[in-house]
Enzyme design. Structure first.
Site, PDB file in Angstrom:
ATOM      1  N   SER A  11      24.104 -40.620 -24.294  1.00 22.84           N
ATOM      2  CA  SER A  11      24.099 -41.255 -22.763  1.00 22.84           C
ATOM      3  C   SER A  11      23.673 -42.634 -23.057  1.00 22.84           C
ATOM      4  CB  SER A  11      22.831 -40.404 -22.142  1.00 22.84           C
ATOM      5  OG  SER A  11      22.478 -41.232 -20.986  1.00 22.84           O
ATOM      6  N   HIS A  36      28.614 -40.529 -22.610  1.00 18.87           N
ATOM      7  CA  HIS A  36      27.970 -39.931 -21.309  1.00 18.87           C
ATOM      8  C   HIS A  36      27.520 -41.089 -20.507  1.00 18.87           C
ATOM      9  CE1 HIS A  36      26.167 -36.617 -18.931  1.00 18.87           C
ATOM     10  NE2 HIS A  36      25.295 -37.513 -18.903  1.00 18.87           N
ATOM     11  N   ASP A  38      25.677 -42.148 -17.024  1.00 18.87           N
ATOM     12  CA  ASP A  38      24.634 -41.789 -15.881  1.00 18.87           C
ATOM     13  C   ASP A  38      24.908 -42.437 -14.834  1.00 18.87           C
ATOM     14  OD1 ASP A  38      23.586 -39.208 -16.913  1.00 18.87           O
ATOM     15  OD2 ASP A  38      22.588 -40.337 -18.521  1.00 18.87           O
ATOM     16  N   MET A  40      23.698 -43.274 -10.811  1.00 20.22           N
ATOM     17  CA  MET A  40      22.302 -42.992 -10.147  1.00 20.22           C
ATOM     18  C   MET A  40      22.375 -43.756  -8.895  1.00 20.22           C
ATOM     19  SD  MET A  40      19.562 -41.929 -12.888  1.00 20.22           S
ATOM     20  CE  MET A  40      19.929 -41.184 -14.360  1.00 20.22           C
ATOM     21  N   HIS A  69      28.582 -38.611 -15.284  1.00 18.35           N
ATOM     22  CA  HIS A  69      27.868 -37.852 -14.578  1.00 18.35           C
ATOM     23  C   HIS A  69      27.176 -38.404 -13.349  1.00 18.35           C
ATOM     24  CE1 HIS A  69      23.679 -35.334 -15.101  1.00 18.35           C
ATOM     25  NE2 HIS A  69      24.394 -35.131 -14.197  1.00 18.35           N
ATOM     26  N   MET A  71      25.342 -38.567 -10.260  1.00 18.33           N
ATOM     27  CA  MET A  71      24.002 -38.264  -9.445  1.00 18.33           C
ATOM     28  C   MET A  71      23.925 -39.124  -8.401  1.00 18.33           C
ATOM     29  SD  MET A  71      21.728 -37.920 -12.914  1.00 18.33           S
ATOM     30  CE  MET A  71      22.995 -38.860 -13.937  1.00 18.33           C
ATOM     31  N   MET A 140      21.396 -28.993 -16.720  1.00 19.48           N
ATOM     32  CA  MET A 140      20.424 -30.000 -16.801  1.00 19.48           C
ATOM     33  C   MET A 140      19.034 -29.498 -17.412  1.00 19.48           C
ATOM     34  SD  MET A 140      21.668 -32.721 -15.667  1.00 19.48           S
ATOM     35  CE  MET A 140      20.299 -33.656 -15.989  1.00 19.48           C
ATOM     36  N   ASP A 178      21.958 -31.349 -20.961  1.00 20.52           N
ATOM     37  CA  ASP A 178      21.504 -32.777 -20.548  1.00 20.52           C
ATOM     38  C   ASP A 178      20.407 -32.913 -20.437  1.00 20.52           C
ATOM     39  OD1 ASP A 178      21.758 -35.572 -19.985  1.00 20.52           O
ATOM     40  OD2 ASP A 178      22.768 -35.183 -18.328  1.00 20.52           O
TER      41      ASP A 178
HETATM   42  C1  DX5 Z   1      18.959 -37.776 -16.854  1.00 19.54           C
HETATM   43  C2  DX5 Z   1      20.618 -37.979 -17.536  1.00 19.54           C
HETATM   44  C3  DX5 Z   1      20.295 -37.712 -18.750  1.00 19.54           C
HETATM   45  C4  DX5 Z   1      19.560 -38.517 -19.563  1.00 19.54           C
HETATM   46  C5  DX5 Z   1      19.077 -37.850 -21.041  1.00 19.54           C
HETATM   47  O1  DX5 Z   1      19.291 -37.765 -15.354  1.00 19.54           O
HETATM   48  O2  DX5 Z   1      21.356 -37.270 -16.852  1.00 19.54           O
HETATM   49  O3  DX5 Z   1      21.941 -37.886 -19.249  1.00 19.54           O
HETATM   50  O4  DX5 Z   1      19.883 -39.891 -20.026  1.00 19.54           O
HETATM   51  O5  DX5 Z   1      18.168 -38.682 -21.813  1.00 19.54           O
HETATM   52  P1  DX5 Z   1      17.483 -38.184 -22.829  1.00 19.54           P
HETATM   53  O6  DX5 Z   1      18.549 -37.811 -23.711  1.00 19.54           O
HETATM   54  O7  DX5 Z   1      16.536 -39.264 -23.409  1.00 19.54           O
HETATM   55  O8  DX5 Z   1      16.740 -36.965 -22.286  1.00 19.54           O
HETATM   56 ZN    ZN Z   2      23.427 -37.273 -17.687  1.00 21.13          ZN
END
Ligand code: DX5
Ligand code: ZN
Length: 220
Positions: A11, A36, A38, A40, A69, A71, A140, A178
């Protein structure tokens, strides 16, 4: 058995955002299978990251799959933009829009792999009538929004249940986990049935010289 050899999807939330292109190239060369991303929006989750322009800018830096991903809510108005930006896998949360089946269909129409993500409190049962329509399930193991959180172990039971459902269906659907993945939790997730792992903190810790060893360690 449709469980595939584990794929590692670093990520980039834990990367140096000022050098994102370089960071993507570094994890690619260090053995990442997917990248990956993310996304948001400060509304669906309590954090804001990046949008389609950044996905587009990163696209030329790797030929690995961009595992995007989302969100964000609403979700549907942004699917086309992420597809055009070069996402390969587009993963959505059922809570982010009114019609998850329609959203997944649209991702397929755009020629992308469709993923559905379940929050820690969302039951595996949610997949009953959509599993056959997805290419990937993302469990998750933390509440979405931030990297560096602790793995929620109740999700192992959910991973086991989804593994059974995928095997029963007989379609090679990726089962990705994840949040809070490190060397120990990676082992637990894989034995529960996961075949793809997202890892932010565990990939990027120690800087570029460590990326290859960090990624290799997660494969068990
Ligand atoms: C959280 C994200 C993850 C996050 C994981 O909302 O979807 O992808 O970056 O981070 P680590 O591996 O540090 O838990
Ligand atoms: Zn993620």
């Amino acid at each position: 058995m449709t469980q595939q050899p584990v794929r590692i999807s670093p990520s980039i939330l834990s990367a140096d955002f000022a050098r994102l292109g370089e960071e993507v190239r570094a994890v690619d060369q260090a053995g990442a299978d997917w990248i990956h991303v993310d996304v948001m929006d400060g509304h669906f989750v309590p954090n804001i990251t990046i949008g389609p322009a950044v996905v587009k800018a990163l696209r030329p830096h790797t030929s690995k799959l961009l595992d995007v991903h989302l969100m964000i809510a609403p979700i549907d108005p942004f699917l086309d933009a992420f597809a055009e930006a070069g996402a390969d896998i587009i993963t959505v949360h059922p809570e982010a829009g009114p019609h998850i089946h329609r959203t997944l269909q649209r991702i397929g129409q755009l020629g992308k792999k469709a993923g559905v993500s379940l929050n820690p409190a969302t039951p595996a049962k949610m997949l009953d009538y959509i599993l056959e329509d997805v290419d990937l399930v993302l469990v998750m193991s933390v509440n979405p929004g931030f990297g560096g959180q602790k793995f929620i172990s109740s999700q192992l039971r959910k991973i086991e249940a989804i593994r059974k459902a995928i095997d029963k269906l007989g379609k090679p659907i990726d089962l990705e986990v994840d949040g809070g993945i490190d060397v120990e939790t990676a082992k637990l997730a894989i034995s529960a049935g996961a075949d793809a792992l997202v890892a932010g903190t565990a990939t990027f810790r120690g800087g570029p010289a460590q990326y290859a060893a960090n990624i290799a360690a997660l494969r068990g």
